[in-house]
Scaffold this motif. Structure first.
Motif, short mmCIF file in Angstrom:
data_model
loop_
_atom_site.label_atom_id
_atom_site.label_comp_id
_atom_site.label_asym_id
_atom_site.label_seq_id
_atom_site.Cartn_x
_atom_site.Cartn_y
_atom_site.Cartn_z
N HIS A 39 0.83 -1.21 0.00
CA HIS A 39 0.00 0.00 0.00
C HIS A 39 0.87 1.26 0.00
N SER B 182 -9.36 -5.50 -2.10
CA SER B 182 -8.11 -4.75 -1.93
C SER B 182 -6.98 -5.25 -2.83
N ARG C 29 -3.93 -3.02 -3.47
CA ARG C 29 -2.92 -3.01 -2.41
C ARG C 29 -2.17 -4.33 -2.32
N ARG D 163 -3.47 -7.81 9.28
CA ARG D 163 -3.89 -6.46 9.67
C ARG D 163 -4.12 -5.64 8.41
N PHE D 164 -5.26 -4.96 8.38
CA PHE D 164 -5.62 -4.13 7.23
C PHE D 164 -6.26 -2.86 7.77
N LYS D 165 -5.65 -1.72 7.46
CA LYS D 165 -6.12 -0.43 7.98
C LYS D 165 -6.28 -0.48 9.50
N ASP D 166 -5.26 -1.06 10.16
CA ASP D 166 -5.19 -1.14 11.62
C ASP D 166 -6.29 -2.00 12.24
N GLN D 167 -6.85 -2.90 11.46
CA GLN D 167 -7.84 -3.84 11.99
C GLN D 167 -7.41 -5.26 11.66
#
Length: 223
Positions: free
Chosen positions: A23, A212, A215, A184-188
């Motif tokens: 990303h 995604s 990315r 983990r993806f976008k802090d989740q």
């Protein structure tokens, strides 16, 4: 029914990154060449996201950074190839001492033979709706059947992006072999899958399927 699409893959063999850095490549090149084309960042001039299959994708496979363009995206990357002199990621500058470009043509559509594909990066097959349905289903055959349907719909969505609509008599057959992973993806924390599948569908190497893909998620290669 089959048709041909064109891909351009640019790799930087002397730079090593982590898969999760894909990303950052998207952010860097999307800003560096912002005036050239919205294909690089998949946003409209208004700044809104463009909800279409991304024709430029950013990946890290085997620690090697890659840019993949398809059709118009392939032509765009070819035109920008000589302009890439360095990468700037997280405040670090990576001089580009060598880079490779590969242009290829691929058949897509249903084939008479079966082909095996491996997910080179984790496949995010579940969205908000089907994730809840998946978690409410007993582990085992029922979950596998749900994932199989999603994998087939991913391929059909990819074909549709290139105006390939299969006639009813041409069905995609698919056998899925995947294992649950956490990422983990976008802090989740997200549920994703490793593994691969066997199918009669033809796919270009290094295209992304599922969520995604711009990315780097869901990158497939034929084995």
């Amino acid at each position: 029914m089959q048709q041909t699409i064109h891909t351009t893959a640019i790799t930087f063999p002397e730079i090593q990154l982590q898969t999760r850095d894909a990303h950052k490549l998207r952010g860097y090149f999307g800003n560096l060449f912002r005036e050239h084309s919205p294909l690089l960042h998949n946003h409209l001039e208004s700044g809104q996201s463009q909800y279409r299959y991304p024709l430029v994708q950013y990946k890290v496979t085997g620690k090697t950074p890659m840019l993949l363009g398809l059709n118009e995206g392939a032509e765009l990357l070819t035109s920008l190839f000589l302009k890439v002199q360095e990468l700037q990621l997280d405040g670090l500058t990576y001089p580009v001492l060598s880079k490779n470009i590969r242009n290829q043509r691929w058949k897509i559509g249903v084939d008479s033979d079966l082909h095996h594909y491996r997910y080179e990066t984790l496949w995010m097959g579940l969205n908000q709706d089907n994730h809840q349905r998946y978690m409410q289903t007993e582990p085992g055959q029922e979950r596998q059947e749900q994932l199989k349907r999603i994998a087939i719909s991913n391929i059909l969505a990819f074909y549709k992006a290139f105006d390939l609509l299969l006639p009813k008599e041409q069905r995609i057959m698919l056998s899925l072999q995947v294992q649950e992973k956490s990422t983990r993806f976008k802090d989740q924390h997200m549920l994703a899958f490793s593994g691969g599948f066997t199918t009669n569908a033809l796919l270009p190497d290094f295209v992304g399927l599922g969520k995604s893909v711009a990315r780097g998620f869901g990158t497939v290669c034929r084995v």
